[in-house]
Design a protein around this motif. Structure first.
Motif, PDB file in Angstrom:
ATOM      1  N   TYR A 237       0.820  -1.214   0.000  1.00 57.44           N
ATOM      2  CA  TYR A 237       0.000   0.000   0.000  1.00 57.44           C
ATOM      3  C   TYR A 237       0.852   1.262   0.000  1.00 57.44           C
ATOM      4  CZ  TYR A 237       0.951   0.951   4.915  1.00 57.44           C
ATOM      5  OH  TYR A 237       1.568   1.262   6.080  1.00 57.44           O
ATOM      6  N   ALA A 238       2.086   1.152   0.537  1.00 59.51           N
ATOM      7  CA  ALA A 238       2.920   2.346   0.644  1.00 59.51           C
ATOM      8  C   ALA A 238       3.369   2.859  -0.721  1.00 59.51           C
ATOM      9  CB  ALA A 238       4.136   2.064   1.530  1.00 59.51           C
ATOM     10  N   ILE A 241       1.617   5.828  -1.606  1.00 67.35           N
ATOM     11  CA  ILE A 241       2.071   7.061  -0.951  1.00 67.35           C
ATOM     12  C   ILE A 241       3.204   7.688  -1.755  1.00 67.35           C
ATOM     13  CG2 ILE A 241       2.826   8.069   1.227  1.00 67.35           C
ATOM     14  CD1 ILE A 241       1.780   5.638   2.643  1.00 67.35           C
ATOM     15  N   ASN A 281      24.467  -2.254   6.615  1.00 69.48           N
ATOM     16  CA  ASN A 281      23.103  -2.554   7.036  1.00 69.48           C
ATOM     17  C   ASN A 281      22.172  -2.536   5.817  1.00 69.48           C
ATOM     18  OD1 ASN A 281      20.536  -2.523   7.997  1.00 69.48           O
ATOM     19  ND2 ASN A 281      20.903  -0.977   9.565  1.00 69.48           N
ATOM     20  N   THR A 283      19.023  -2.796   5.414  1.00 67.02           N
ATOM     21  CA  THR A 283      17.733  -2.095   5.480  1.00 67.02           C
ATOM     22  C   THR A 283      17.911  -0.585   5.540  1.00 67.02           C
ATOM     23  OG1 THR A 283      17.721  -2.287   7.881  1.00 67.02           O
ATOM     24  CG2 THR A 283      16.517  -3.975   6.652  1.00 67.02           C
ATOM     25  N   LEU A 284      19.156  -0.128   5.712  1.00 72.62           N
ATOM     26  CA  LEU A 284      19.356   1.294   5.986  1.00 72.62           C
ATOM     27  C   LEU A 284      18.912   2.173   4.815  1.00 72.62           C
ATOM     28  CD1 LEU A 284      20.399   3.361   8.026  1.00 72.62           C
ATOM     29  CD2 LEU A 284      22.614   3.255   6.884  1.00 72.62           C
ATOM     30  N   ALA A 287      15.161   2.168   4.148  1.00 71.99           N
ATOM     31  CA  ALA A 287      14.496   2.848   5.267  1.00 71.99           C
ATOM     32  C   ALA A 287      14.631   4.361   5.116  1.00 71.99           C
ATOM     33  CB  ALA A 287      15.078   2.389   6.596  1.00 71.99           C
ATOM     34  N   LEU A 288      15.852   4.807   4.781  1.00 69.78           N
ATOM     35  CA  LEU A 288      16.053   6.250   4.634  1.00 69.78           C
ATOM     36  C   LEU A 288      15.281   6.806   3.437  1.00 69.78           C
ATOM     37  CD1 LEU A 288      19.801   6.687   5.595  1.00 69.78           C
ATOM     38  CD2 LEU A 288      17.757   7.280   6.913  1.00 69.78           C
ATOM     39  N   TRP A 290      12.313   5.795   2.531  1.00 67.69           N
ATOM     40  CA  TRP A 290      10.944   6.006   3.021  1.00 67.69           C
ATOM     41  C   TRP A 290      10.865   7.243   3.901  1.00 67.69           C
ATOM     42  CZ3 TRP A 290       7.138   4.098   0.584  1.00 67.69           C
ATOM     43  CH2 TRP A 290       7.197   2.814   0.004  1.00 67.69           C
ATOM     44  N   VAL A 291      11.882   7.431   4.741  1.00 65.84           N
ATOM     45  CA  VAL A 291      11.901   8.632   5.595  1.00 65.84           C
ATOM     46  C   VAL A 291      11.901   9.874   4.716  1.00 65.84           C
ATOM     47  CG1 VAL A 291      13.277   9.952   7.238  1.00 65.84           C
ATOM     48  CG2 VAL A 291      13.030   7.491   7.529  1.00 65.84           C
ATOM     49  N   GLY A 294       8.466  10.492   3.260  1.00 65.67           N
ATOM     50  CA  GLY A 294       7.586  11.059   4.286  1.00 65.67           C
ATOM     51  C   GLY A 294       7.880  12.529   4.522  1.00 65.67           C
ATOM     52  N   LEU A 295       9.173  12.858   4.633  1.00 66.57           N
ATOM     53  CA  LEU A 295       9.554  14.252   4.882  1.00 66.57           C
ATOM     54  C   LEU A 295       9.171  15.147   3.701  1.00 66.57           C
ATOM     55  CD1 LEU A 295      13.043  13.958   6.628  1.00 66.57           C
ATOM     56  CD2 LEU A 295      10.896  14.782   7.612  1.00 66.57           C
ATOM     57  N   ILE A 297       6.698  14.805   1.672  1.00 64.45           N
ATOM     58  CA  ILE A 297       5.258  15.066   1.727  1.00 64.45           C
ATOM     59  C   ILE A 297       4.962  16.172   2.728  1.00 64.45           C
ATOM     60  CG2 ILE A 297       3.035  14.094   2.417  1.00 64.45           C
ATOM     61  CD1 ILE A 297       3.943  11.427   1.286  1.00 64.45           C
TER      62      ILE A 297
ATOM     63  N   GLY B  98       2.598  10.639   5.942  1.00 67.71           N
ATOM     64  CA  GLY B  98       4.009  11.015   5.846  1.00 67.71           C
ATOM     65  C   GLY B  98       4.714  10.841   7.178  1.00 67.71           C
ATOM     66  N   VAL B 102       7.975   8.469   8.256  1.00 67.92           N
ATOM     67  CA  VAL B 102       9.153   8.991   8.948  1.00 67.92           C
ATOM     68  C   VAL B 102       9.346   8.245  10.269  1.00 67.92           C
ATOM     69  CG1 VAL B 102      10.180  11.018  10.024  1.00 67.92           C
ATOM     70  CG2 VAL B 102       8.925  11.264   7.881  1.00 67.92           C
ATOM     71  N   PHE B 105      10.120   4.191   9.554  1.00 70.79           N
ATOM     72  CA  PHE B 105      11.382   3.864   8.891  1.00 70.79           C
ATOM     73  C   PHE B 105      12.552   4.633   9.486  1.00 70.79           C
ATOM     74  CE2 PHE B 105       8.193   2.354   5.952  1.00 70.79           C
ATOM     75  CZ  PHE B 105       8.663   1.076   5.731  1.00 70.79           C
ATOM     76  N   GLN B 108      13.497   2.236  11.962  1.00 70.50           N
ATOM     77  CA  GLN B 108      14.190   1.102  11.338  1.00 70.50           C
ATOM     78  C   GLN B 108      15.624   1.479  10.976  1.00 70.50           C
ATOM     79  OE1 GLN B 108      13.286  -0.385   7.341  1.00 70.50           O
ATOM     80  NE2 GLN B 108      12.651  -2.303   8.284  1.00 70.50           N
TER      81      GLN B 108
END
Lengths: 616, 286
Positions: A237-238, A241, A281, A283-284, A287-288, A290-291, A294-295, A297, B98, B102, B105, B108
């Motif tokens: 689902y992400a 986004i 790592n 997943t790093l 993961a970043l 996705w961060v 998000g930021l 947005i 959003g 943040v 993840f 994570q």
């Protein structure tokens, strides 16, 4: 060298697929205001459909190591066409969610949850689409006689993808830059008001979702033909986004903005991380990413909500774009317009009969609208109780009463904005109690709202033109037939609206966003818009609230003229001087009941009315 | 019958989480889709306190405080400013998505993708009424019941509870009647955030192993429970959580554990389609 060429074709195909998807989501979200948080399932449905239509029967393929339905071995372009069709059909079950009653954010959550649910089901039920492992070795189009690994093939594939993207761009432009597109944006800005002007919200939303779903399905087909595999991991689902981030970044309501967003976000993120040095790592980096999305947005919605390429303001008035600077700067507080604004234009010269297509009706003062025992209950509290009233043709009927008397609720039930709890409503001899509000509007029963209800991101002129009924370009197929089909009529409609604007002295604001006007001007826009909806009965909810008193009386004069020309008006109003001057008869509501009715003179003589309302 | 026992624990934890979630919606009209990420962040704070020598139960306090402070800050510095500026509720929901990315993840990236578990033995098993529950689960159940009782007491018998209900029904009217709406909203987010932190920590204690994205789909259960009981209704949330919690575990036992969430999904979609204001609710005025 060759490696770079292959890399380039990959980027071209991914870019085209992302651009298509973003444009489709942008039409849904940026134009029609549907927050489709489940968008990715439409793309995915197309990818799966194209895969299983082009693959051989599961039992015979590759020793039967994967399970899936269909397996029809269809030649290109049938799998792609099938993908578009399935993408469009998938929209139909969601019509219930995006119907007109449900809040936009609730519908969005429903779509999000549907996307999660479908992902779980496809993942866990292996016989359908091979479960979590997904479908692989999907044949590329024409692979039997043209090696998909050949550079020529790859460039040809990219070329087809780009051409289709360009076609989609012009298809969407044709849709959105039409009277129908105007109705979609009106629905986005205020769906309840669009509904009250006769727009069929459910149909508009269904059409948008089907069209968006078809393009999304096609984009999935193009992708799966190129990468030859598709699995639930690719459409969590992400992923939706990410596409939302792209549109917010690029510019919602702007097709080029959607393409730009597609290049910057889904494509850009995928490609930039390819060149990062490996880190310990695993997943790093994801993961970043996705961060960062998000930021992006959050920061864009705060600092630049209109995106990099904002929605274009549509100049319809034909006035030169330069010179006249029509945008109102700071909105003037309601009721504090300067005298210059209070002076109306040439209103007295407007021929309402001709302009509002009232025809040659002679006023016969028959009952056109009536209620019997109309009642509304909220949470067990009766707000309107057993109200039976009659509104006569050609009269300006007033509806007064103290706060909480149920005036606005009565009006809302008459227009169908609120369903009644019991009782009946009759309009032109028909029982319309169960008729949806948009149908009431198309039948000539049009309301205005107590709170500001302009379509903010439509210009003043667009606000007015959007209300005109029976436009030949105001349907999907009408829009598809192009400007040649609706252009001339639209020009006439614009001229009519300009004439009304001139009458109200607001010509200079024709191309300004309605959201930027002062409170009083917005009320005028709303009244003009309701008039252009060509009502037979006009229901006005406190039209003079926040309007300068001098202006209010001028509007009152014009309402009287409207009635003389054959229109019927029912007006809720607080201001007694307005009632005194213009309304006959006047109905008094108190505590949800009809207290009295008659001329204002009669009411002032009625001690009960005086006690309940006039003194307090 | 043992699935009933599991269902009871699931329901109790879900009730705590849903009550917090629905209270946030009640006073601010925000569907806080970042709720799951606050839960898992709180759980990780508890986990690190636990690993560094605190008992699991003491570290629980750390999770509760984290949930409260983070939720309060989210509302104060992100949701409220956006609400002041924008009229479309959907903007705030997109912002919440959003924030969720943040939060989840970002965590994570810091803690890595490995599964962890609390240093806490599940305790001896108790058998009664055909149910098998560990000592840990019994304590969790007890905590949940006590906390729900506290919520009930606050809502029903304190001035704060009355102010919350007034704010939820009509913020403008509440303000005009002398309720300090901003303070009520802040307090509500502190309390609901504490419930969020508590739910996240006991959820991960109960499941045993967890990682940064473990709570990502919990939002579906939350939404299902909330819409079943009516959005913004704390008592409805308790009812919804009990229904969803029991139904998922019992259907898992008798149908197929892989599809245990499907019931929640279908309940949510059904509610949104037919009764978006809950089984007992009715449409609000305006």
């Amino acid at each position: 060298m060759n490696a770079w060429a292959f890399y380039l074709t990959t980027i071209i195909v991914y870019g085209a697929v992302d651009a298509m998807a973003c444009m489709a989501l942008n039409v849904e979200f940026g134009f029609a205001g549907i927050s489709n948080f489940g968008f990715i399932i439409f793309q995915s449905a197309g990818a799966y459909t194209a895969a299983v239509l082009s693959m051989p029967r599961a039992a015979t393929s590759n020793g039967g190591f994967q399970q899936y339905v269909l397996g029809w071995s269809l030649p290109w372009p049938l799998p792609w066409i099938g993908a578009a069709l399935v993408g469009g059909l998938l929209a139909l079950p969601f019509v219930f969610l995006v119907g007109k009653r449900l809040r936009g954010d609730f519908a969005a959550v429903g779509l999000l949850v549907s996307a999660v649910l479908l992902n779980v089901l496809v993942k866990d039920y292996v016989p359908f689409l091979n479960g979590d492992a997904g479908i692989s070795i999907v044949p590329a189009p024409f692979q039997s006689f043209w090696d998909p690994q050949a550079l020529g093939y790859q460039f040809a594939y990219g070329g087809v993808a780009v051409v289709l993207t360009i076609i989609v761009y012009f298809f969407f432009r044709r849709l959105t830059e039409s009277p129908y597109g105007r109705s979609l944006r009106a629905m986005r800005d205020n769906d309840i008001v669009a509904d009250s002007l006769g727009k069929n919200l459910r149909l508009q939303r269904t059409t948008t979702l089907v069209v968006g779903g078809m393009v999304a399905g096609l984009s999935g087909a193009i992708l799966v033909g190129f990468i030859s595999l598709w699995a639930p991991g690719a459409w969590g689902y992400a992923e939706t986004i990410v596409l939302f981030a792209a549109i917010i970044l690029g510019g919602a309501g702007n097709h080029k903005g959607a393409v730009l967003g597609a290049i910057l976000v889904p494509l850009g993120f995928e490609e930039v991380t390819r060149f990062l040095p490996p880190v310990a790592n695993p997943t790093l980096v994801p993961a970043l990413e996705w961060v960062a999305i998000g930021l992006l947005i959050i920061l864009f919605l705060w600092f630049r909500p209109e995106g990099i390429l904002p929605e274009r303001r549509r100049i319809l008035s034909g006035a030169p774009a330069k010179g006249a600077a029509p945008v109102a700067s700071a909105p003037v507080p309601a009721g504090q317009e300067t005298d210059a604004l209070i002076k109306l234009g040439n209103l007295d010269e407007l021929n309402f009969r001709q302009l509002l297509r009232l025809g040659d009706t002679t006023n016969d003062h028959r009952v056109v609208l009536s209620t019997q025992g109309l009642t509304k209950t909220f949470h067990g509290v009766t707000v309107v109780s057993d109200v039976s009233i009659e509104v006569r043709q050609g009269r300006l009927t007033g509806l007064i009463g103290p706060n909480g008397a149920g005036k606005s609720t009565t009006l809302a039930m008459l227009a169908g904005t609120l369903p009644s709890s019991s009782g009946s409503i009759f309009y032109e001899g028909r029982d319309i109690t169960a008729m949806p509000s948009n149908e009431r509007a198309t039948n000539g029963l049009v309301r205005t709202f107590q709170l500001a209800s302009e379509f903010k991101k439509l210009t003043v002129l667009e606000n007015l033109v959007s209300a005109i009924p029976d436009q030949s370009g105001d349907s999907f197929w009408g829009a598809m037939r192009g400007r040649r089909h609706w252009g001339r009529e639209d020009k006439e409609n614009i001229e009519r609206a300009m004439e009304v604007l001139g009458g109200f002295g607001l010509t200079q604001y024709a191309d300004a966003y309605a959201g930027g006007l002062s409170g009083g001007q917005r009320r005028l826009v709303e009244i003009m818009r309701a008039m252009l909806a060509e009502p037979k009965v006009l229901l006005l909810d406190e039209p003079m609230a926040g309007v300068h008193p001098n202006l209010a009386h001028k509007i009152g004069d014009q309402l009287t003229r409207l009635c003389e020309a054959g229109m019927t008006v029912l007006m809720v109003e607080h201001e007694l001087s307005i009632m005194d001057a213009f309304c006959d008869p006047v109905i008094v509501l108190a505590e949800g009941k009809v207290l009295a009715q008659g001329t204002m003179a009669e009411l002032r003589a009625n001690s009960e009315v005086v006690e309940a309302y006039l003194v307090g | 019958m043992s699935s009933f026992g599991f269902g009871l624990i699931t329901a109790a934890v879900l009730a705590i989480a849903t009550v917090g979630f629905t209270m946030q919606f009640a006073v601010t009209n925000v569907l806080n889709l970042a709720y799951g990420s606050v839960m898992i962040n709180s759980a990780f704070v508890s986990y690190y306190l636990n690993v560094h020598g605190m008992t699991a139960w003491a570290s629980l306090v750390g999770g509760v405080v984290t949930g409260a402070v983070v939720s309060w800050a989210l509302n104060r510095f992100i949701f409220t400013p956006f609400q002041r500026r924008s009229l479309a509720p959907i903007t705030v929901v997109i912002v919440a998505l959003g924030v969720d990315l943040v939060g989840t993840f970002g965590l994570q990236a810091i803690v890595g993708g490995n599964y962890v578990s609390f240093h806490q033995s599940p305790g001896r098993e108790f058998h009664f009424l055909g149910m098998i529950l560990s000592g840990l689960q019994l304590v969790i159940l007890a905590i949940c019941v006590v906390v729900l009782g506290l919520v009930h007491w606050v809502l029903k018998y304190t001035r704060l509870g009355k102010a919350m209900r007034a704010t939820s029904a009509n913020p403008n009217l509440a303000r005009n009647s002398g309720v300090k709406v901003q303070r009520v909203i802040s307090t509500t987010w502190l309390i609901s955030g504490a419930l969020c932190g508590l739910a996240g920590t006991v959820l991960t204690m109960n499941t045993g192993v967890f990682e940064a994205t473990s709570a990502q789909l919990y939002i579906v259960l939350l939404l299902a429970a909330m819409f079943l009981g009516g959005p913004g209704e704390p008592y409805g949330a308790m009812f919804g959580a009990l229904t969803i919690g029991l139904a998922t575990e019992i259907s898992a036992a008798y149908i197929n554990p892989q599809y245990k969430e499907v019931f929640a999904f279908l309940a949510l979609l059904g509610m949104l389609t037919f009764r978006p204001y809950g089984i007992f609710g009715s449409e609000k005025t305006n």
